[in-house]
Design a protein around this motif. Structure first.
Motif, PDB file in Angstrom:
ATOM      1  N   GLU A   2      46.235 -57.224  24.202  1.00  0.00           N
ATOM      2  CA  GLU A   2      45.416 -58.168  24.941  1.00  0.00           C
ATOM      3  C   GLU A   2      46.254 -58.851  26.015  1.00  0.00           C
ATOM      4  N   ILE A  13      39.683 -65.261  30.380  1.00  0.00           N
ATOM      5  CA  ILE A  13      39.212 -64.693  29.120  1.00  0.00           C
ATOM      6  C   ILE A  13      40.095 -63.517  28.737  1.00  0.00           C
ATOM      7  N   GLU A  14      40.594 -63.523  27.523  1.00  0.00           N
ATOM      8  CA  GLU A  14      41.440 -62.432  27.077  1.00  0.00           C
ATOM      9  C   GLU A  14      40.603 -61.165  26.893  1.00  0.00           C
ATOM     10  N   ARG A  15      41.108 -60.068  27.438  1.00  0.00           N
ATOM     11  CA  ARG A  15      40.460 -58.776  27.307  1.00  0.00           C
ATOM     12  C   ARG A  15      41.495 -57.794  26.803  1.00  0.00           C
ATOM     13  N   ASP A  44      30.407 -54.786  26.903  1.00  0.00           N
ATOM     14  CA  ASP A  44      31.403 -55.629  27.583  1.00  0.00           C
ATOM     15  C   ASP A  44      32.663 -54.837  27.908  1.00  0.00           C
ATOM     16  N   THR A  68      38.663 -52.305  30.480  1.00  0.00           N
ATOM     17  CA  THR A  68      39.079 -53.309  29.513  1.00  0.00           C
ATOM     18  C   THR A  68      37.903 -53.701  28.629  1.00  0.00           C
ATOM     19  N   GLY A  70      35.880 -56.478  26.223  1.00  0.00           N
ATOM     20  CA  GLY A  70      35.641 -57.869  25.873  1.00  0.00           C
ATOM     21  C   GLY A  70      34.800 -57.939  24.614  1.00  0.00           C
ATOM     22  N   GLU A  71      34.308 -59.116  24.286  1.00  0.00           N
ATOM     23  CA  GLU A  71      33.546 -59.289  23.050  1.00  0.00           C
ATOM     24  C   GLU A  71      32.231 -60.017  23.286  1.00  0.00           C
ATOM     25  N   LYS A 114      29.655 -67.208  25.483  1.00  0.00           N
ATOM     26  CA  LYS A 114      30.869 -67.727  24.846  1.00  0.00           C
ATOM     27  C   LYS A 114      30.541 -68.599  23.641  1.00  0.00           C
TER      28      LYS A 114
END
Length: 215
Positions: A2, A13-15, A44, A68, A70-71, A114
């Motif tokens: 990450e 935002i961490e990806r 995502d 990448t 995401g969530e 989020k």
């Protein structure tokens, strides 16, 4: 792995560079339902270009460019998934639906954010069992597509169940623009540079996802 986009100040935002599944075959390998590259946005998964500034020259350089993960999942209303990859072959629908044992279609959706888990209402068709209408969170829906396991009733509301006899057309045909599996690769356009791909993707992301130009 990450990481954070160092050149983005407003939304760090961490990806992850590790995707949720292996899409080398054009779909999520090993998942219970066929989830394809045209579903990247819902999963995502985005094409990202991360830069950092060189302190000595004060110029920016690309430190990573690629897909990448995401969530924040956002599967849309109408999305349909089958348990057989053969459905996406160029065969008549009358023949394709005979190969399906399970089919799942979203009837109502609220995307994740989020701060919220979102919601998915869906109809699950199972050969010999008919259609069951259920609801779950967006994250739970991803797990259903992956494992094929429906959450326990304590986590999920079973709205109603009907028999095969009551649902003559049980399986719903996916008439999406992106029904077919990606067939082209980078070789389709060897002159397409990373810069051009990124610029074009922003204008028409689904086009490039469908063609599989980033395989």
């Amino acid at each position: 792995m990450e990481f954070k986009a160092k050149d983005v100040k407003s939304d760090r935002i961490e990806r992850s560079k590790q995707l949720i599944a292996d899409f080398s075959k054009g779909y999520a390998d090993g998942w219970a339902f066929i989830v394809r590259k045209c579903n990247f946005e819902a999963l995502d998964i985005i094409w990202s270009v991360y830069k950092e500034r060189d302190k000595s020259t004060k110029n920016s350089k690309i430190v990573y460019e690629g897909w990448t993960q995401g969530e924040i999942y956002k599967f849309p209303t109408g999305a349909t998934f089958y348990d057989s990859v053969r459905v996406y072959d160029n065969i008549p629908w009358s023949e394709a639906k005979k190969l399906v044992n399970r089919c799942i279609q979203i009837t109502h959706s609220i995307p994740m954010s989020k701060n919220t888990s979102g919601k998915v209402r869906y109809e699950l068709y199972e050969k010999g069992k008919g259609i069951t209408k259920n609801q779950c969170t967006q994250k739970e829906f991803v797990q259903i597509l992956k494992t094929g396991v429906i959450p326990a009733s304590g986590k999920q509301t079973i709205i109603s169940t009907v028999s095969d006899a009551q649902s003559a057309n049980g399986i719903v045909e996916n008439k999406s623009e992106y029904k077919g599996l990606p067939s082209a690769t980078n070789k389709a356009n060897p002159k397409l540079t990373a810069k051009t791909k990124t610029k074009s993707l922003k204008k028409n992301p689904q086009h490039y996802i469908q063609l599989g130009l980033f395989d």
